[in-house]
Design a protein around this motif. Structure first.
Motif, PDB file in Angstrom:
ATOM      1  N   GLY A  79      32.192  59.268  31.320  1.00  0.00           N
ATOM      2  CA  GLY A  79      32.110  58.610  32.505  1.00  0.00           C
ATOM      3  C   GLY A  79      30.849  58.447  33.039  1.00  0.00           C
ATOM      4  O   GLY A  79      29.694  58.930  32.691  1.00  0.00           O
ATOM      5  N   PRO A  80      30.528  58.195  34.485  1.00  0.00           N
ATOM      6  CA  PRO A  80      31.581  57.592  35.323  1.00  0.00           C
ATOM      7  C   PRO A  80      32.097  56.222  35.039  1.00  0.00           C
ATOM      8  O   PRO A  80      31.233  55.537  34.294  1.00  0.00           O
ATOM      9  N   SER A  81      32.901  55.871  35.619  1.00  0.00           N
ATOM     10  CA  SER A  81      33.596  54.463  35.556  1.00  0.00           C
ATOM     11  C   SER A  81      32.917  53.394  36.615  1.00  0.00           C
ATOM     12  O   SER A  81      32.199  54.098  37.565  1.00  0.00           O
TER      13      SER A  81
ATOM     14  N   GLY B 214      33.281  53.849  40.322  1.00  0.00           N
ATOM     15  CA  GLY B 214      32.723  54.916  40.932  1.00  0.00           C
ATOM     16  C   GLY B 214      33.191  56.203  40.821  1.00  0.00           C
ATOM     17  O   GLY B 214      32.812  57.441  41.053  1.00  0.00           O
ATOM     18  N   ARG B 215      34.448  56.090  40.087  1.00  0.00           N
ATOM     19  CA  ARG B 215      35.258  57.429  39.715  1.00  0.00           C
ATOM     20  C   ARG B 215      34.572  58.376  38.687  1.00  0.00           C
ATOM     21  O   ARG B 215      34.123  57.682  37.801  1.00  0.00           O
ATOM     22  N   THR B 216      34.623  59.678  38.746  1.00  0.00           N
ATOM     23  CA  THR B 216      33.521  60.386  37.970  1.00  0.00           C
ATOM     24  C   THR B 216      34.471  61.048  36.966  1.00  0.00           C
ATOM     25  O   THR B 216      34.355  62.255  36.299  1.00  0.00           O
TER      26      THR B 216
ATOM     27  N   ARG C  59      37.382  63.610  45.999  1.00  0.00           N
ATOM     28  CA  ARG C  59      38.154  64.038  44.738  1.00  0.00           C
ATOM     29  C   ARG C  59      37.829  63.163  43.801  1.00  0.00           C
ATOM     30  O   ARG C  59      37.341  63.696  42.435  1.00  0.00           O
ATOM     31  N   GLU C  60      37.590  61.870  43.898  1.00  0.00           N
ATOM     32  CA  GLU C  60      37.603  60.974  42.923  1.00  0.00           C
ATOM     33  C   GLU C  60      36.029  60.483  42.385  1.00  0.00           C
ATOM     34  O   GLU C  60      35.770  60.043  41.228  1.00  0.00           O
ATOM     35  N   THR C  61      34.977  61.004  43.410  1.00  0.00           N
ATOM     36  CA  THR C  61      33.873  60.458  43.126  1.00  0.00           C
ATOM     37  C   THR C  61      32.957  61.720  43.135  1.00  0.00           C
ATOM     38  O   THR C  61      31.628  61.439  42.926  1.00  0.00           O
TER      39      THR C  61
ATOM     40  N   ALA D 261      38.146  48.631  37.480  1.00  0.00           N
ATOM     41  CA  ALA D 261      37.079  48.417  36.692  1.00  0.00           C
ATOM     42  C   ALA D 261      37.202  47.941  35.311  1.00  0.00           C
ATOM     43  O   ALA D 261      36.324  47.627  34.594  1.00  0.00           O
ATOM     44  N   HIS D 262      38.375  48.200  34.944  1.00  0.00           N
ATOM     45  CA  HIS D 262      38.810  47.825  33.513  1.00  0.00           C
ATOM     46  C   HIS D 262      37.911  48.411  32.461  1.00  0.00           C
ATOM     47  O   HIS D 262      37.314  47.678  31.546  1.00  0.00           O
ATOM     48  N   ALA D 263      37.678  49.695  32.643  1.00  0.00           N
ATOM     49  CA  ALA D 263      36.668  50.312  31.932  1.00  0.00           C
ATOM     50  C   ALA D 263      37.359  51.174  30.691  1.00  0.00           C
ATOM     51  O   ALA D 263      36.710  52.167  30.192  1.00  0.00           O
TER      52      ALA D 263
END
Length: 470
Positions: free
Chosen positions: A338-340, A343-345, A27-29, A280-282
């Motif tokens: 994104g993505p971050s 790896g999360r999109t 779900r996250e990537t 990731a602090h993005a």
């Protein structure tokens, strides 16, 4: 997609394997286009549920010529009229206590929260037992993304009352199987007691508001306690802009020697962590498969392109009790696609939520946001940790004054040094704001501290209008 079902269902015993970076890797990537296609289907399901069970939604959508079956794309969804807080308050006045947008039987409600009602009728939030579990799962998932793990102890330094922030942090901690330390806030002398408890128990994670964390570090220092000795490794925040403002983030990091994470949307939108940072602090991620977030033009309510600035509009994808469909925040943010790096999109809010449209001050034709003043004073040397923003009008001219405390070290250096810092603050404010501001320097401890959301703006022009307008 893991646990992607309607109505939402989660395995409350599930935890990711040790070393897994993502709570739900698929779900996250997954490619964002695939996720958005699933979100369109879910939006129709949420809207169908609300249309069948809520006179509030059925009436407003019928008036707008919108039906759940019409939503075939995210562009179609932009035609749905946004919901405002004033409309929710009016609905509860007409249909107490929960309004005609309650979409489950009242006997299913297990938690009642709400607003304080300081600016009008309090708004009641009704949360069903199933929704409470879904919120806990969502918060645990976002907290996992911050790096919080079952071995952590989470100190919750926030009010336990109608305010949902502390409760969300608590149930997220419990679902994560971490150790909860629900200390609370608000009782006289409790900040000093918090410092002693933190020094004694050495929890690894802190939750609260940025202004309270800074005040706590100052109270600890006055008692000869170094906040770095608490042993915290993560601080996460909500409730007010601050943790995404670079100068405030640096002060927090330096005071505690810990990583800082920002999160938060609106109490109506719990799970409120769904704009929330990861390791990731993005910037804050928009966890779109939990609460669908749009950054929208505040005039047309249509999404702005990535890279653009606007107001967040939120839609629940997992709430049955009081689902918000296109809830208007009146906050201000900018988003990227994104993505971050984690790896999360999901789309990201690189600067977090940094202001409110209705808090914007127009000073001599310039738009001034309180968060911009906060950023400047927090990076001025010898800033004492508290300030106030005053706006007055002399005849036809607006005047901006910033009353800023200085610290004890500057006080010891004498009047000449205080004047030098004052002049520097005025210069930096003019450069950043594009308008002149008068700075008044105040001795340490002159201004009241808060354990909740800092309220630092006094606009006497509004007071004048209230007195003189018939």
């Amino acid at each position: 997609m893991e646990c992607w079902a309607w109505p939402p269902r989660y395995d409350d015993d599930y935890l990711p394997p040790d070393g897994q970076a993502h709570w739900f890797p698929r779900r996250e990537t997954m490619p964002s286009a695939e996720r958005e296609a699933a979100i369109v289907t879910r939006i129709r399901e949420v809207m169908d549920h609300a249309h069948r069970t809520s006179p509030f939604y059925r009436r407003r959508w019928d008036e707008a010529g919108v039906h759940p079956s019409h939503i075939r794309s995210l562009e179609d969804f932009e035609k749905v009229p946004p919901v405002t807080k004033l409309e929710l308050r009016a609905a509860q006045e007409r249909n107490p206590p929960f309004g005609d947008y309650l979409c489950v039987p009242e006997e299913e409600i297990c938690h009642v929260h709400g607003t304080s009602g300081t600016t009008g009728r309090p708004t009641a939030f009704a949360i069903s037992r199933a929704d409470w579990r879904a919120i806990a799962n969502a918060h645990a998932r976002v907290m996992w993304g911050m790096g919080i793990r079952p071995a952590d102890t989470v100190f919750i330094g926030s009010f336990f009352s109608l305010y949902l922030g502390s409760w969300g942090a608590l149930i997220g901690t419990e679902r994560l199987r971490a150790r909860a330390f629900p200390f609370g806030a608000g009782v006289p002398g409790q900040t000093l007691r918090a410092a002693h408890w933190l020094a004694q128990m050495r929890p690894t994670v802190f939750y609260g508001t940025p202004s309270y964390a800074l005040d706590l570090a100052g109270v600890a220092a006055a008692a000869s306690i170094d906040a770095r000795d608490f042993g915290l490794r993560i601080l996460f925040f909500s409730g007010e802009p601050g943790a995404s403002i670079p100068a405030i983030r640096r002060r927090l990091e330096e005071a505690y020697g810990a990583a800082v994470f920002d999160a938060g949307s609106m109490a109506e939108m719990s799970p409120w962590m769904t704009p929330g940072e990861t390791s990731a602090h993005a910037g804050m991620l928009c966890w779109q498969d939990i609460v669908y977030t749009e950054i929208a033009d505040p005039r047309t309510w249509a999404r702005v392109p990535y890279g653009g600035e606007g107001t967040p509009i939120y839609t629940h994808l997992e709430r049955l009790s009081q689902p918000m469909v296109r809830m208007l925040s009146n906050d201000l943010s900018r988003w990227e696609s994104g993505p971050s790096p984690c790896g999360r999109t999901y789309p990201t809010l690189p600067q977090g939520v940094y202001g409110r449209i209705d808090d914007m001050l127009v000073i001599r034709g310039e738009n001034v946001f309180p968060s911009a003043v906060d950023e400047v004073v927090n990076r001025v040397p010898h800033y004492g940790g508290e300030h106030r923003i005053l706006v007055t009008r002399e005849r036809t001219m607006d005047e901006l004054t910033v009353r800023m405390e200085y610290d004890a070290a500057l006080a010891a250096l004498g009047d000449g040094s205080i004047e030098g810092v004052r002049a520097r603050a005025e210069s930096e404010l003019r450069t950043v704001l594009g308008v002149g501001a008068r700075v008044e320097m105040l001795p340490p401890g002159s201004l009241e501290r808060t354990e909740f959301k800092a309220r630092r703006v006094i606009d006497s022009r509004d007071l004048l209008r209230e007195v003189t307008t018939p």
